[in-house]
Structure formats: structure tokens, C-alpha cells
Enzyme design. Structure first.
Site, PDB file in Angstrom:
ATOM      1  CG  ASP A 180      -1.968   1.063   1.171  1.00 36.02           C
ATOM      2  OD1 ASP A 180      -2.185   1.644   0.093  1.00 36.02           O
ATOM      3  OD2 ASP A 180      -2.572   1.347   2.224  1.00 36.02           O
ATOM      4  CD  GLU A 240      -5.613   6.029  -1.018  1.00 34.37           C
ATOM      5  OE1 GLU A 240      -6.787   5.653  -0.979  1.00 34.37           O
ATOM      6  OE2 GLU A 240      -4.783   5.748  -0.114  1.00 34.37           O
ATOM      7  CD  GLU A 241      -2.808   5.194   2.600  1.00 36.29           C
ATOM      8  OE1 GLU A 241      -3.925   5.249   3.109  1.00 36.29           O
ATOM      9  OE2 GLU A 241      -2.346   4.153   2.098  1.00 36.29           O
TER      10      GLU A 241
END
Lengths: 456, 456
Positions: free
Chosen positions: A290, A324-325
Site C-alpha cells: 500500500d 491518497e492516504e
């Protein structure tokens, strides 16, 4: 009439010849990736050399430079940085959760915890309060009068009977995202959540929370599943006090970058096919699955298409998204710029469910587009793609859908073990398998080739 | 006529109702396994509690008792042991391979090696000879005059472009199985083989070799891929001497057992559906994926079918075979006994490609039987079964095919990472994922239910 008749007779042969040509091309692409693929070595550089790289951090800035430099080695037509402002949340130290008393008897038992991303801290002195252990939001509502001044533990588990684990993640994820504010509404002073995993170990899993800005912000942290079960049982049977010390806070927004590589279209240079993953990761691990794997797959597909000499009709874009996170600013920026530049986007693909063996793609598109994609199944099946389903996409390409109505697709790997390591300290290079990672790139490269050749 | 017409009209509804009933039953079975499955805990007991368990070893005898006791907890109708003689090969100590000189200059560099199973040892004093490094059997033939008195290194690699890794294993496996005797034919004194893996680590992978009994037996061992490449390069450029010390030897054949559980058939008790894995493993690891996972899946499927109250038409057999790795005696015994007892076998399934996410089954059966199995795909697809292909089976159920013409099927998991750990020290419990393991059991249980209900 006769001409037509002959043409009709010839068509199946033309179609068969094309299919055969496609099959040969995709085999060639697959051989290039499986034999000469660099994705695994690049992933080692990114994860071991740079490590955790939350947006705004010095590590993220290093990752941007690494991404640009690495993309340039593919000898595509162009690599550039797209600037965007990103949030800059820092953990600010070690997160601590300690049981300090049971039925008024002092003890000191540390639990393994990680503050949720974007959460506020308790301050260095911490806070201590009684724990109220709940299974779910229904119980919160029923016991709302007991919440004030307490630490709420939400121990909502993954549902083991769901075959697709992201369904469990979506469901239980409501507690990480919305739990703190829902508890704050009734006067809770902090929230502990059960980690979003079915892993049999006790590692806590972080991830972004989202405060309701109309309510007080309270500190929140995730516990590993073993500790969550332990505390739940203890606090259900006894009066338990817990001390929490977290130090998360936001620094001012700062400059981040999407890293973008291009192979220029020979026929329709202003029509784009985008494929990417996100370069940022959480701070407490190496961001391997990820989304290091999505990142290196993007560069690998670019490399392989250049290496086999492919000249696309449309411009192919390979994007390492910035944030994104905990913000989505990279994806937003990319879509806003595309709109401002009047770009036409044919399809955007994201790989952000881990670098595991490919099983297919999931589209958010028109039924006709999905049907067309399904005609390619026989060409990709030898490499692992079994289904072209509907409903998928990715957080970074979602804005393209919203702003430009671009069809989007998520790469779907076999992610049964994804949530074992997702957002936990165990998301490290060693948990990525080289063949699985490369096979993902093969299938994505094949789909990009087919969309470029036949449109969607 | 009218009656027929009505019947024809009704048939799709009957079929749909049956399909719906099947779908509900399989969902129920899946929930039972995913929620209450014990396979993972059992695997921990087998791998951590007993460990490596080569046929004939004291550990194997312990595993038999454990298997019987564990099967009895499922409350099936019957658990029994089926005696068979098994070979008893022992490694006899630590295997050593040391480079002792390069171009006549003495050095001492140890390589990580494991003697091949069933191989003879060098004796405690070891043997030292010059190495001739070869890529393949063609080179052996071309250089047959240079072989005498030397140690042959076969450095034949996995082909990374094969998408199905067992294809690479089959191809490169020729060097482990037949390499020693082919080299002995030209006077080699020992053989070193490249491990059968694409793993990026340097662990050697053992596995059975098979001597040609008309030729001298010579010692042989596997090197990790890094050491194999290193020695290949060194011995190609220089005169390299290597000392090998291995101590493998056979003790007299001894008594082993298949462990067999039954759920008695209510309509056709003398017609059998068999599912199993093998209880033996190599001595140098925990035999987790090979084949602890097949073993615990067999017990799990038995447990789950009993737990949901299923009363099969045919007798269901769950078999833990005694001796897959270095003899096949357990599978032979099972088929011989079935023949002697005039049993009719409808289908035998084996799980021996690792406990990974299910992707399907591969049948060695008539085309009609395969076609029938394919009609069940929609019922199993929600759980991961994507294909019902042809050509598969398993070493332990092969003899049923040979002796009784029983159709056989191999469970096909996603085995991209299988050969990373297969026959290496790294085949341990920690490399098995609980969900993947249980999902395999779900799909196998579903197939057994469908074959029991509809025949094959």
C-alpha cells in the site's frame, strides 16, 4: 452485394488474425515483464531505501525524486512533476495506550496502539478515563447517556463469512472513519477502535479518520485485534481505566507532487489512458503493498511498453499520485489539470489493492464499455484475469470520473491477505512476492494495450 | 402430450429451485468453515507441535496419532488406520558443500546445501572433486568425455515466462529426478542441482531423486539459486574443487499408516468420494503448505459437513496419505485396498499444491464428466473457483485412476508463491494465511457436495 458478401465471409478471418496478433503481442509483453521486469528491485529501493512516506514528509519528497529518476530510466517520452498542496500530518512521537486500573485497583498494562491518521493528540501529559466497551453504533445509541467523559472502545470485527475482504473493510471501516465523531457527540473524551483486519497477530492498523467538523475533535487510536478483544472483555466485566498518550497534529499544508510519465500518442495525442498508484504511504511501515506495488507496476508497465517498442495511438500516462492516504489532493489535482487542459480521458486504471496475483479488473463505466472489456477476457485469461466486473475504481482516479466522466477501473488482485498487513507495521517488502507483483503488471499492460488499440 | 408439455414448462423452475437450494447449502457450508473453521489451529498443532515428518520417522508416527485423534473430534461416522509399509530414508546429519580450491588455490567457502531425498551419502569423510558446470542435459551429452571423476553441477533454471509455475517445476524437475543417474552414466562422482524455485533467497530445496538402478548411485544435493549461480560462474571461469559431505541412507522399510475418516453414505454406502492430502513431509521443514494444508483441509471439510448435518448419499472418505514425498506407498495401498474390497469410487480429489486462495480444479476424467463439473461453476464461483480444467489429479490418488479408473481431480490454488518455499526450510506455518486456507476447504466441500448430490 457480392463485395459485401465477400467482406462478411472475410470478417471472421480478419477478427481471428487480429486476435492472434493481440495474443502474440501480449505474450511478448508478458515475457518482457516476467523475464526483465525491474518492479521488484524498484520496490526494494522505495521500501527499504526510503520507507514510510506520508504526504508532506521529507521521505515523501525523496520518493518524488526517486519516482522521477526511476521513470526516466524507462526512456518514455516525458516525465514531469505536477505540483499540488498536500496536508502534513505528523504522528509526533510514540503512541501509548495503558490500562491503569481495573475496578479501582491500579495496574499498568500497555496495549499496542497506533493513533489514527489526521487525529488530534492528547498532548504529552495524556488523558486517563474509564472505558466503555461497545460492539457497534447501535450500542452507542442505546447507551448514549453513559458516554460522557469516557473512552469509547469500538470492537466491531471483520465479518469472516464475506468472501471479498474489502467488503469487511468497508463495513468495519465506518468505525475508524466516523467512530470518533459519533462518540464525541455524546461527550466521549477519546476513542479506541479495533484494527481493520482479520490478522491473527496483534499489530495495530492505522488509517485516516474523518472528524465531523461540527463536533469536538477527540483523540483516537487503533488497537490490534487481540488487545481489542482483551480490553473489550475486561471493560465489560470490570470498571477499567485507560491512559492514552498521542501526539498527532497538522503542520501547515505543504507542496507535494504527482509524478507523471508519458508515452506520446501517435494518432490521438490529446486523448489519454492513465494508469497509476499512490506514492504516499503511512508513516509506520514501508508502504509495500500500500501502495509501493501500484507505484512500481506503473513504472514497470511504462518500461515494458517502451522496451517492446510499442507506439500507442493515444497518449499513455503513468501517474504516481501524491496523497491518497490522508487527503486525496494528488488525485484531485490530476483531474483538475486534465479538465483545465481540455484533455480527453478514455480510461483511468488504478492499482491500490496490493501487489498480489491478478484476478481481474472492476469497472465503473457504461454497460457497453464493460461489455467491450469483457470481449478481451480470452486474451488476458492466460495471465490471470478471470473477471471484468463492475463497481471498481480507485481513490486517485475517482476525481477523473467526477470531473470528466472518465470511465475508471480498479485492478483486482487476490487480496485475501491484504488486510493482514494493510496500514500495519508489517506492510513491508518481504511480504511482496516477485512473480505476483510482475503478473499484475502483465495484466494491466495487456488491458492498456487493448484499450489503446480498440478504444473503450 | 399435455402432461409432457407441462413438465417441460416446469423443468426450468425445478432446475432453478435446485440451484437455489444448492446455493443456499454451499453458503451455509462456507459460513460454517469461515466462521468456525479449525483448520488453521490444527495446522499450527501439526507444524509447530510435530514438525517435519518424513515417512518412517518417529514424527510421522506422532502425526498419525494426531491425525486420528483430530479426525475423531469431527464426529464423523468412522476413523481408522490403514497399514502400509513405507520406506525409511534418513538424512543422517548435516549436509555440507564447501568450495575447497579455485585454480589450485585453497579456499574454504561453504555453500548452503541439502541432500536430495532418497540419495546415498558420501560417508562421513566426504568426497572432493573438480566441478563441471552445466546448464542442461544437452551440454552433458556434448561434454560427456569430461565428466569422469567430477562433480556435475546442473544449473537449469525455472523459466520465468511460464505463467503456471508447476510447468517450470515439471521441466526443471527433470534435473533433480534424473540428473544424478544421467551424470553417473558418464562417470560423475556426485551431482549438485539448482533448487527448483524462483525464490529470491538462497534456501536450498530438497525433494526426491530417482536413481536408474542399472547405473552407479552417486551422492547428490541441491544448492540455493544464489549459490548455484555463484558456483556456475566460478566453475565456468576457473578450475574449482568442491567437497561434499552427505549422510543420507535407507533404514529397513517400516510400518506406516493412511489415516481415513468416513461419513457413511445413506443411499450408496459402497460408492465413495475421496478427498485427501498427504501427512508425510520432508524432514527439514514443517511441511506447512506441503502438505499440512491439504491434511487440515481434509479434516476441516469432514468437520464442516458433519457440523451442518449433511447426510451424504455416497460414503465420503477423508484420507491423510502416508508417503507421498519419497515413495507413494500410501496412495498405492489405498487403491489396492479399494480394489480388493470391490469399492466403487466416483471421484477422488487431492489438495497438494499448497493452501493458497482457490482458483479451481483440474480433472483427469472423461470429457462428459468435465463438462458436468463445469455446469457447477456458477455455484462455486462466489467462493473463488474460476475454472474446472483438465489434466490434474495428485500423486496419492493417481493409483485409484490406474487401478479402478476412478476420475480424479486436483484442487488448484493460486500457487505463484508455492515454489518459493516448497521443500525448503521456509515451508512453515507462518507462511500460511488463515483465510486462504479456509477458502480452499470451502470450495472443496462445495464440489464434494455437488458430486455427492448429482454424481459425476
Amino acid at each position: 452485394m457480392r463485395k459485401y458478401f465477400l467482406l462478411l465471409l472475410a470478417m471472421p478471418f480478419i477478427a481471428a488474425a487480429q486476435t492472434n496478433q493481440d495474443s502474440v503481442f501480449i505474450k511478448n509483453l508478458s515475457d518482457e515483464i516476467m523475464r526483465n521486469g525491474k518492479a521488484y528491485d524498484w520496490l526494494r529501493e522505495l521500501t527499504k531505501g526510503i520507507g514510510g512516506r506520508l504526504a508532506g514528509s521529507p521521505q515523501f519528497a525523496k520518493a518524488v525524486q526517486w519516482g522521477k529518476k526511476t521513470m526516466e530510466t524507462t526512456k518514455g517520452d516525458k516525465v514531469f512533476l505536477q505540483e499540488c498542496m498536500v496536508p502534513h500530518w505528523v504522528r509526533g512521537g510514540k503512541d501509548k495506550v495503558v490500562i491503569t486500573s481495573v475496578d479501582n485497583k491500579a495496574i499498568s498494562k500497555a496495549l499496542d496502539a497506533l493513533a489514527l491518521g489526521n487525529s488530534i493528540g492528547t498532548g504529552l501529559k495524556g488523558l486517563t478515563a474509564e472505558v466503555i466497551a461497545l460492539n457497534n453504533f447501535d450500542e452507542l445509541e442505546k447507551r448514549k447517556d453513559e458516554i460522557k467523559g469516557k473512552i469509547v472502545l469500538f470492537n466491531y470485527p471483520f465479518n469472516p463469512t464475506y468472501i471479498v475482504p474489502s467488503r469487511s473493510y468497508g463495513e468495519a471501516g465506518a468505525y475508524r472513519r466516523g467512530g470518533p465523531s459519533k462518540a464525541a457527540k455524546y461527550g466521549a473524551v477519546a476513542v479506541l477502535t479495533r484494527s481493520l483486519t482479520e490478522a491473527t497477530d496483534n499489530n495495530p492498523h492505522t488509517g485516516a479518520t474523518a472528524y465531523d467538523t461540527t463536533l469536538p475533535k477527540i483523540p483516537c487510536a487503533a488497537l490490534g485485534t487481540q488487545d481489542a478483544d482483551y480490553l473489550y472483555k475486561l471493560a465489560t466485566a470490570s470498571k477499567v481505566k485507560v491512559s492514552i498518550t498521542t501526539n498527532g497534529h497538522f503542520l501547515p499544508d505543504t507542496i507535494g507532487h504527482n509524478v507523471i510519465g508519458e508515452i506520446k500518442g501517435t494518432e490521438f495525442p490529446n486523448q489519454y489512458i492513465t494508469f497509476g498508484g499512490h506514492l504516499d504511504s503511512w508513516d509506520i511501515n514501508e508502504g509495500a503493498h500500500d501502495d509501493g506495488t501500484g507505484v512500481v507496476q506503473a513504472i514497470e508497465v511504462m518500461r515494458a511498453l517502451v522496451a517492446v517498442g510499442y507506439k500507442p495511438k493515444h497518449t499513455l500516462r503513468f501517474v504516481l499520485f501524491a496523497n491518497e492516504e490522508n487527503g486525496g489532493r494528488g488525485g484531485n489535482k490530476y483531474a483538475e489539470a486534465a479538465k483545465a487542459n481540455n484533455e480527453e480521458h478514455i480510461l483511468a486504471i488504478e492499482s491500490d489493492e496490493g501487489g498480489f496475483t491478478p484476478r481481474g479488473f472492476s469497472f465503473t463505466s457504461s454497460p457497453e464499455q464493460l461489455q467491450k472489456a469483457n470481449t478481451w477476457l480470452p486474451l488476458l485469461k492466460p495471465y490471470g484475469t478471470e473477471t471484468m466486473g463492475s463497481g471498481g475504481g480507485g481513490a486517485d482516479i475517482g476525481p477523473l470520473k467526477t470531473l470528466l466522466k472518465t470511465p475508471i477501473a480498479g485492478f483486482v488482485p487476490d487480496n485475501q491477505r491484504y488486510f493482514d498487513i494493510h496500514h500495519a507495521r508489517t506492510d513491508v517488502f518481504e511480504n511482496v512476492n516477485k512473480r505476483e507483483l510482475l503478473l499484475g503488471a502483465v495484466n494491466i499492460a495487456g488491458l492498456i494495450y487493448l484499450v489503446d488499440k480498440y478504444g473503450l
